[in-house]
Design an enzyme around this catalytic site. Sequence first.
Site, short mmCIF file in Angstrom:
data_model
loop_
_atom_site.label_atom_id
_atom_site.label_comp_id
_atom_site.label_asym_id
_atom_site.label_seq_id
_atom_site.Cartn_x
_atom_site.Cartn_y
_atom_site.Cartn_z
N CYS A 190 0.80 -1.22 0.00
CA CYS A 190 0.00 0.00 0.00
C CYS A 190 0.84 1.27 0.00
O CYS A 190 0.31 2.36 -0.26
CB CYS A 190 -0.96 -0.01 1.19
N HIS A 236 -3.14 6.95 1.80
CA HIS A 236 -3.57 5.66 1.29
C HIS A 236 -4.92 5.35 1.95
O HIS A 236 -5.08 5.50 3.15
CB HIS A 236 -2.47 4.64 1.63
N ASN A 257 -10.06 -0.22 -0.10
CA ASN A 257 -8.61 -0.09 -0.09
C ASN A 257 -8.06 -0.72 -1.37
O ASN A 257 -8.06 -1.94 -1.51
CB ASN A 257 -8.05 -0.80 1.15
#
Length: 332
Positions: free
Chosen positions: A126, A259, A289
């Site tokens: 990520c 993020h 996500n």
Amino acid sequence: MTASSTALPPSSRILGTGSYLPARRVTNQDLADQLARDGIETSDDWIVERTGIRARHFAADGETTSDLALPAARAALDAAGLTADEIDLIIVATSTPDMVFPSTACLLQQKLGIAGCAAFDVQAVCSGFVYALSVADAMIRTGAACKALVVGAETFSRILDFKDRTTCVLFGDGAGAVVLGASDAPGLHATELHADGRHADILCTPGTVAGGQVSGVPLLRMDGQAVFKLAVGVLEKVARSVLDKAGVPETDIDWLIPHQANIRIMQGTAKKLRLSLDKLIVTVDEHGNTSAASIPLALDVAVRDGRIQRGHKLMLEGVGGGFTWGAALLTY
């Protein structure tokens, strides 16, 4: 093609942004119904309360990470007013490549119809887009490239365990891209990257290919509480370090683009930086996500809806498996 070695640029700047989401939109209720068929209970309220996520997009069967990256890349090129053959560096941040090798960047290069420029993947989960942006910036500043295509793209739906309600509801698929170019005007002010492999086991996909068979567990595993505790602390620290490097006070930040992992982590980081939640770019509610894609996806959404304007200062930051984390401060 490489940059001139006689006059190195003082900065690199984002010239254009782009993004892409696969067509299939999956709501929390869709997932709740799917889990219920396996006797696993969850609900839209449970997911929203803990994560802020209401929906995400999943790639279609046969739709690869490079397939998602391609329209995002084309949109960024269009926004920059460039053609693909003007790019001399391609970096794709991904943890879900099309195949073991070649890199997704090379496959994207082929789909763009160009050849010859450097192309490679960055794997920092990520945090991957911040890592890739930092590498591209360094290559431009040193004259190794003039114009870089930096993409974050993921098909995380392929590695989710749909019998684990604590993880399968969190992630989605998508791609975001920027074109980065040499500039005399302010662009990337400072970046900082970190990793701590001692925490590798709290977020991982512990599988591999060996002897033509899958070895280990090729599905995502996460200790959510451990990730949460580490994430909020390191994100504040790295953001402040980047501000110090750039000599910029936190009050100068126009937009925080973290993020998009969990609304609680995102809001917690904004509060620690004493930023109004009105300065927080949020797409996690509709995208989930998307790992390395989440920052450039959120960036492109806010550029295209008019919130982000030229001259605004942006703080980008991410944390992911590895354990990795990083931040970048830039003037858009």
